[in-house]
Design an enzyme around this catalytic site. Structure first.
Site, PDB file in Angstrom:
ATOM      1  N   ASP A  75       0.822  -1.212   0.000  1.00  0.00           N
ATOM      2  CA  ASP A  75       0.000   0.000   0.000  1.00  0.00           C
ATOM      3  C   ASP A  75       0.860   1.269   0.000  1.00  0.00           C
ATOM      4  OD1 ASP A  75      -2.091  -1.743   0.227  1.00  0.00           O
ATOM      5  OD2 ASP A  75      -2.861  -0.952   2.116  1.00  0.00           O
ATOM      6  N   HIS A 126      -6.016   2.526  -4.076  1.00  0.00           N
ATOM      7  CA  HIS A 126      -5.974   2.793  -2.631  1.00  0.00           C
ATOM      8  C   HIS A 126      -6.464   4.213  -2.339  1.00  0.00           C
ATOM      9  CE1 HIS A 126      -4.985   1.688   1.382  1.00  0.00           C
ATOM     10  NE2 HIS A 126      -3.939   2.478   1.509  1.00  0.00           N
ATOM     11  N   HIS A 130      -5.786   9.215   0.081  1.00  0.00           N
ATOM     12  CA  HIS A 130      -5.664   8.518   1.374  1.00  0.00           C
ATOM     13  C   HIS A 130      -6.223   9.330   2.541  1.00  0.00           C
ATOM     14  CE1 HIS A 130      -3.927   5.900   4.491  1.00  0.00           C
ATOM     15  NE2 HIS A 130      -3.705   5.020   3.518  1.00  0.00           N
ATOM     16  N   HIS A 222       3.766  -2.304   3.077  1.00  0.00           N
ATOM     17  CA  HIS A 222       3.814  -0.991   2.429  1.00  0.00           C
ATOM     18  C   HIS A 222       5.109  -0.847   1.636  1.00  0.00           C
ATOM     19  CE1 HIS A 222       0.857  -0.408   5.626  1.00  0.00           C
ATOM     20  NE2 HIS A 222       0.386   0.599   4.924  1.00  0.00           N
TER      21      HIS A 222
END
Length: 259
Positions: A75, A126, A130, A222
Site C-alpha cells: 500500500d 488505494h 488517502h 507498504h
C-alpha cells in the site's frame, strides 16, 4: 453468508421489533433500548475496522476455494525512493505481488506505475489521496474517487483496475456501496505487518507476518510511507519474508491470479 453479516441483520431486526413494541405495546425498561443501541453501535464499528468479517460486503482477504499461493500486497506507493527497492527485491526472488497505489502519487510517478506492471505485478486502487475520514464519504463520492483513480491507472498502464483497498482498510456501509457502484472488488488482508506505523522494526514485521505466512494468505505491507518521509521497515523485512515463503514451498502470486 458471513456470520458477522447475519449477526448484524438479526440485531437490526431486533431493534425494529423493539420499536414496534414501543409503539403498540407496553414499553420495555429503558436499559433494554440503551443496551441494544450500544450493541449495534459497537457491532457496526467492529465491522468497519475488520474487513475480514465481511459485515457490509464480500471482501477478498484470503484465497478463494481452489486457489493457492500467497499474495503479498503493498500500500501507499508509488514512491521514487522505496518502490524501486521493493521491485528489485521481488525480482531477485522471482515473486509477484499486488500494489495498491494512491492516485495522487500515481499521477506524479507514471514511470513507477509502468515499472510495476512491466515486471508482471498487479495494480489496485488505494483512493486518490488517502483520507483518514474516507469511511464517512458519501456513496457518490466514494464511487467518484474510485473511478478517478481507475482512469489515472488506465491511462498509465492500459489496464482496467478492479481491485480496491480503502484507506486504512476501513469498510463502512457507504464505502461498500460506493465500491459496488464503481464495480470494483474490495480487498482486505489475512495478516498485516503493521509496518505503516512509525517505529516498527524489520524484526517485528518478520515475526508478525511469519506467523500467518501460509497457503492462501493475503499479506499487507507498504512499499512507501504515506507521506514519503521515511522508508517502511517492510523494505528490510521483505527478503526474509520471501525466503520464508520459499522454504515453505509457497508461490508468491498476484491477486488477479485468484480471479
Amino acid at each position: 453468508m458471513p456470520i458477522a453479516r447475519l449477526v448484524l441483520w438479526l440485531s437490526t431486526f431486533a431493534a425494529l421489533a423493539l420499536v414496534v413494541r414501543l409503539a403498540f405495546f407496553e414499553p420495555l425498561p429503558g436499559y433494554w433500548a440503551f443496551a441494544l443501541l450500544v450493541w449495534i453501535t459497537a457491532l457496526v464499528f467492529w465491522g468497519v475496522l475488520n474487513p475480514r468479517l465481511e459485515m457490509f460486503a464480500d471482501v477478498l482477504w484470503c484465497a478463494p476455494e481452489g486457489c493457492h499461493g500467497v499474495a503479498f500486497t503493498f500500500d501507499d506507493g508509488p514512491d521514487p525512493e522505496t518502490t524501486p527497492q521493493v521491485l528489485a527485491i521481488l525480482k531477485e526472488h522471482n515473486a509477484l505481488a499486488t500494489f495498491f497505489v494512491i492516485g495522487k502519487k500515481a499521477e506524479q510517478h507514471p514511470d513507477l506505475v509502468r515499472a510495476i506492471t512491466d515486471a508482471g505485478h498487479s495494480l489496485g486502487i488505494h483512493s486518490y489521496d488517502h483520507e483518514y475520514s474516507y469511511a464517512f464519504k458519501s456513496v457518490r463520492r466514494v464511487s467518484e474517487d474510485i473511478l478517478r483513480c481507475q482512469e489515472i491507472l488506465r491511462v498509465q498502464s492500459g489496464r482496467t483496475v478492479t481491485l480496491f483497498r480503502p484507506p486504512i482498510g476501513q469498510i463502512s456501509p457507504r464505502t461498500a456501496s460506493g465500491a459496488k457502484r464503481a464495480q470494483v472488488r474490495l480487498v482486505g488482508w489475512s495478516v498485516r505487518g503493521r509496518d505503516g506505523l512509525r517505529g516498527a522494526t524489520a524484526e517485528q514485521i518478520v515475526e508478525r507476518v511469519g506467523q500467518g505466512l501460509r497457503d492462501g494468505a493475503v499479506i499487507l505491507l507498504h512499499d512507501a510511507a504515506e507521506r514519503g518521509d521515511r522508508t517502511p521497515a517492510s523494505v528490510e523485512a521483505l527478503p526474509r519474508l520471501l525466503k520464508q515463503a520459499e522454504q515453505l514451498g509457497l508461490q508468491c502470486v498476484t491477486l488477479e491470479s485468484w480471479s
